[in-house]
Write a protein that holds these residues in place. Sequence first.
Motif, PDB file in Angstrom:
ATOM      1  N   SER B  33     -25.493  25.315  78.306  1.00 42.83           N
ATOM      2  CA  SER B  33     -25.708  24.224  77.354  1.00 42.83           C
ATOM      3  C   SER B  33     -26.069  22.959  78.088  1.00 42.83           C
ATOM      4  CB  SER B  33     -24.434  23.946  76.557  1.00 42.83           C
ATOM      5  OG  SER B  33     -24.169  25.014  75.705  1.00 42.83           O
ATOM      6  N   LEU B 157     -32.796  26.816  72.534  1.00 42.49           N
ATOM      7  CA  LEU B 157     -32.324  26.371  71.223  1.00 42.49           C
ATOM      8  C   LEU B 157     -32.114  24.864  71.246  1.00 42.49           C
ATOM      9  CD1 LEU B 157     -30.214  29.188  71.906  1.00 42.49           C
ATOM     10  CD2 LEU B 157     -30.658  29.133  69.468  1.00 42.49           C
ATOM     11  N   THR B 187     -30.275  32.002  78.134  1.00 42.43           N
ATOM     12  CA  THR B 187     -30.368  31.077  77.007  1.00 42.43           C
ATOM     13  C   THR B 187     -30.033  29.652  77.417  1.00 42.43           C
ATOM     14  OG1 THR B 187     -29.762  32.841  75.489  1.00 42.43           O
ATOM     15  CG2 THR B 187     -29.468  30.599  74.689  1.00 42.43           C
ATOM     16  N   TYR B 189     -29.278  25.975  75.695  1.00 46.07           N
ATOM     17  CA  TYR B 189     -28.870  25.460  74.392  1.00 46.07           C
ATOM     18  C   TYR B 189     -28.652  23.969  74.495  1.00 46.07           C
ATOM     19  CZ  TYR B 189     -25.994  25.465  70.098  1.00 46.07           C
ATOM     20  OH  TYR B 189     -25.498  25.264  68.843  1.00 46.07           O
ATOM     21  N   THR B 191     -27.387  20.472  72.869  1.00 39.74           N
ATOM     22  CA  THR B 191     -26.508  19.972  71.813  1.00 39.74           C
ATOM     23  C   THR B 191     -25.880  18.642  72.219  1.00 39.74           C
ATOM     24  OG1 THR B 191     -24.584  20.450  70.437  1.00 39.74           O
ATOM     25  CG2 THR B 191     -24.540  21.278  72.693  1.00 39.74           C
ATOM     26  N   SER B 201     -20.726  28.331  75.731  1.00 39.88           N
ATOM     27  CA  SER B 201     -21.463  28.436  76.989  1.00 39.88           C
ATOM     28  C   SER B 201     -20.726  29.138  78.112  1.00 39.88           C
ATOM     29  CB  SER B 201     -21.818  27.034  77.484  1.00 39.88           C
ATOM     30  OG  SER B 201     -22.171  26.218  76.419  1.00 39.88           O
TER      31      SER B 201
END
Lengths: 263, 343
Positions: B33, B157, B187, B189, B191, B201
């Motif tokens: 993340s 994302l 991935t 991410y 945020t 995460s």
Amino acid sequence: MKSVRAVVFNAYCWVVYGFLLAPIAVVVLASFNSGAFLTFPPQGLSLRWYYVFFDNEVFWRAIRTSLWVAAVATVISGAVGTAAAIFQVRYAGRGKEAVRMAMLAPLLLPEVLTAIALLFFVYGLGIGTKGMVGLLAGHLLVTLPFVFMNVAASLESFEPDWDLAARSLGAGRWARFRRVMLPMIKPGVIGGCLFAFIISFDTFTMSFLLKSVGTATLPIQLYDYLRTNFTPEAAAVSSFSVILTLVVVVVSEKLLGLKIRRF
Amino acid sequence: MTEVSLRQLTKQFGSFRAVDGISLEIGHGAFVSLLGPSGCGKTTTLKLIAGFEAVDGGAILFDGADVARLPAERRDIGMVFQNYALFPHLTVGGNLAFGLEMRKRPREEIARRTAEVLEMVQLQGLAGRYPRELSGGQQQRVALARALVIEPRILLLDEPLANLDAKLRDEMRFFIRDLQKRVGITTIYVTHDQSEALTMSDQVVVMFGGRIAQIGAPEDIYDRPASRAVADFVGRVNVIDARVTAAAAGGFQVATELGAFGLAGTAQPGQTLALALRPEAIGLTAGGDATVIAAAYSGGLVDYRVRTAQGRVLDVQAFPVPRFAVGDAVRLDVAAERLWPLA
């Protein structure tokens, strides 16, 4: 019970529509005149002047010219106007307002002046008004702003993220235009093209100054005719042109669908 | 599965340095993340990785090969947008097929993959619907499916849960994490929500002002923050002044207004420190020299504000039993192992 306000508003709407549509109704009614002169109300009903018109090769040639010019002008302004709108909305950045003004300039200037300037220009270039180039250029100038405005308006609701999403999914420039942007701006493109067609079919000033000797679009031919004749044949031709325009609008709406966003 | 590494990545907008020399290694199949306040450069970093923005400096390596000059459409990434960015003129099936059609896959394969992925996101039978006919949560899952159906090298994302209501957001956290584990895809991410970052995460990257403030497992970020700014951003924190009174091999003693504590690590006697202490690391018992000055009941836990005898105000989070009211005298029990010296 309806309020007075609503009744007045309704009446007002009918008056406005009547004001707009009455002249057309008068022309159509006058075309069924059986007399020798263009008068209203008509003296007797007959299709006499339609027969005269259908046998008049001069008008048919003018209609073919008008249709041809309008079709070519529509296709070219459709493509150029759409491209210009995409550039203006998505890529012009700080020049956005300037590009918009430039594209709409032909609407802001008196058409006669634009036509005269264009006339000097085509002679300056040595093209003159021999072929159709000058005439087409004039028609493009007056039709382009309509395609541009319509497409630009429909692009305002186009989310940049759709384009990014398509990129992330592997779509190149053309695929993104064809598969993502075009379907979403379709109503604007078709609406703009319809406008372009009708404007081109109807325009007088541009055609009057830029046509070559011996060719005439329908409005020019009609004007020519009315200078020396005053028969209901003119009304028959006008009614036919109104119907032709209506057919083009209705058919393209049915075929291409203004509402549904699918190609 | 792809290994991603960012090397000294920079991006400048005019005179504003949005991304200022970011270096990061992301392992095969990891869930990382990027966490930070708005304007910290996390979204720009994601756009650089996706290829939506051109890098001004540095390299982006996918399995060792630099992709920084590759256009987005050739990077083979799956991206989920905050507003989902589903194509409104295509059905769910059309949205899912889009990426495969761009890859010129045969019709049967497209049909099979689309059906598989729809099942994976539990949306069987909705292929014929248009995005506007779906709920927010369903649109979210279609967006995930559309990104995954092309079997991308990495999944990006961008605040995908920001537009969902609280209950759905909690469900989707687990859903996304579970899906990511099953697919095994690397991935990234983005945020600004610390609890999302912590719950989902493997690694959290905290960013401020275009730079990385800390990289670590969720436990590192929360319990062992690298700076006061990180501690503040990731949850609430009390900061307590301390003075080192004695030091020995492997540990030292500090004196604070809450008492004396032994801490692990090294420090010089006489040195002053700031210690981070999370609100839930303080216990309350009745009778003491501190006073409750505010209490907010939030269901499972109660948030108290307590003033110590020295006049210091501390945040405390405790279970509702025993319950204290404003004005009650309480004693503070500090879990020494939860004290963490801030740099």
